[in-house]
Design an enzyme around this catalytic site. Sequence first.
Site, mmCIF file in Angstrom:
data_model
loop_
_atom_site.group_PDB
_atom_site.id
_atom_site.type_symbol
_atom_site.label_atom_id
_atom_site.label_comp_id
_atom_site.label_asym_id
_atom_site.label_seq_id
_atom_site.Cartn_x
_atom_site.Cartn_y
_atom_site.Cartn_z
ATOM 1 C CE LYS A 22 13.875 4.605 20.881
ATOM 2 N NZ LYS A 22 14.030 6.020 21.189
ATOM 3 C CG ASN A 23 11.737 7.119 18.302
ATOM 4 O OD1 ASN A 23 11.972 6.885 19.497
ATOM 5 N ND2 ASN A 23 12.694 7.214 17.406
ATOM 6 C CB CYS A 116 22.275 12.601 25.004
ATOM 7 S SG CYS A 116 21.837 12.627 23.282
ATOM 8 N NE ARG A 121 18.465 14.488 20.941
ATOM 9 C CZ ARG A 121 18.094 13.253 21.277
ATOM 10 N NH1 ARG A 121 18.970 12.457 21.824
ATOM 11 N NH2 ARG A 121 16.856 12.835 21.091
ATOM 12 C CG ASP A 305 16.779 7.353 14.891
ATOM 13 O OD1 ASP A 305 15.584 7.459 15.235
ATOM 14 O OD2 ASP A 305 17.654 8.171 15.211
ATOM 15 N NE ARG A 397 17.440 5.222 25.864
ATOM 16 C CZ ARG A 397 17.767 6.156 24.968
ATOM 17 N NH1 ARG A 397 19.032 6.366 24.671
ATOM 18 N NH2 ARG A 397 16.850 6.883 24.385
#
Length: 418
Positions: A22-23, A116, A121, A305, A397
């Site tokens: 995803k990243n 968030c 962030r 993560d 997500r």
Amino acid sequence: MDKYIIDGGRRLFGNVKVQSAKNSVLPLFAASVLTDKQVTIRETPAIADVFCMAQILRELGAEVSFRGGDVVIDSSDAHSHIISSVLTKELRSSVFMLGSLLSRFGRAVIAYPGGCDIGLRPIDLHLNALKRLGVKISERDGYIYCECEKPTGAEIVLDFPSVGATENIMLAGVKAEGRTVLQGAAKEPEIVDLQNFLNGMGAKVFGAGTDVIEIEGVSSLGGTIYTPVKDRIEAGTFLIACALCGGEVEIEGVTAENLGMLLHKLRENGCKIHTKNDKIRLSSYGRLKCNRRIETMPFPGFPTDLQAQITALNTVCEGGALIVENLFETRFKYVPELQRMGADIEVRGRNAFVRGVNGLHGATVTAGDLRGGAALVIAALGAEGISEVLDLSHIDRGYSAFEDKLRSLGAEIKRVRI
Ligand code: EPZ
């Protein structure tokens, strides 16, 4: 809104093919705006963040078509340089669009992404770096206005190896006038993937994976067909799930070096791990031991993560563990939900003190963010009895076919619409 119903206590056995990262896919989507030629990104995961990024590109006027597992992007008709607040709020990491919009249009307008669930962030590192490239930046009514006819190569030093800021500098520098040298760059595998993708378009980027990246500006970029690196965080999530539940699982598609510190920590727990090329086999039998201390760090340190997932594992290991979250201010919001399942954890600021218990019991818990949600699923899979994990929008997500992959390993998990 969907929920999972999980009947825990089963060991996991089998193989998992990991999705594209995803990243990595997200910055590759951003990079596709750098050219007016067609770009194909193979094996793109069907996850909400990718669909959101596709929407951002479509709002710019690009054509984005999903063809089986591939995505074909044609931004020849892209005409807008403005990213709406709705989409920036939904996908904070879209801030790296600034670099590609500036390279393509010489200007960019983006709503301030703001904080968030896991932290503030800020984007000061992004903006200071863009200013070094000659970008004029002003902020008004919650929007950031960037102007620069043509970025000029410069020496840039990042005070912190920010992944997003490194990507923004690469995207802004590939068509700049002259040479950019970035010191203190992030070294994540997704940065190497972005370099390979950009060079496949005709860019001249060198050094990704180290803390010095050099970029020779070129006048234009062509199209490319590219298969992104596989998702090391998804791989780590499945390895930790097997460690907690017990059993034997083989992950295909991710190398040991891309998993960095995780394998060392899982061996410390008492897991047996064999690696060969891009296959990693983990077996876990009997009660594991706590890790004593885990500190999240930029790559190749322990990935933030995977912090929530390995904390969930430690709640049922023998002994105690100190988990230190060095990257984000509030990345322990999932802990009260683990406590509802019987976990013994005390959070003080960036530290979580875990005391291992013999086992967790099923409960109804609510996911509050992507990786915290994954941690709750892992805990429920290992808990005795039935659990419900509510609000799967966060998990959706970043994990494609999450319950299908877990069920293929023997987990009793089903998705229910409520
Ligand atoms: C990327 O976010 C990832 N997201 C995150 O993954 C990951 O947790 C993070 O890198 C760290 O590895 C994507 O790649 C889309 P950073 P990013 O800039 O780029 C501070 C997930 O779960 N900082 O490396 O936003 C920041 O506050 C997500 O998949 C500044 O202070 O991360 C944080 O403390 C979550 N100023 C630290 O750096 C800045 O200008 C790391 O942020 C930028 C960042």
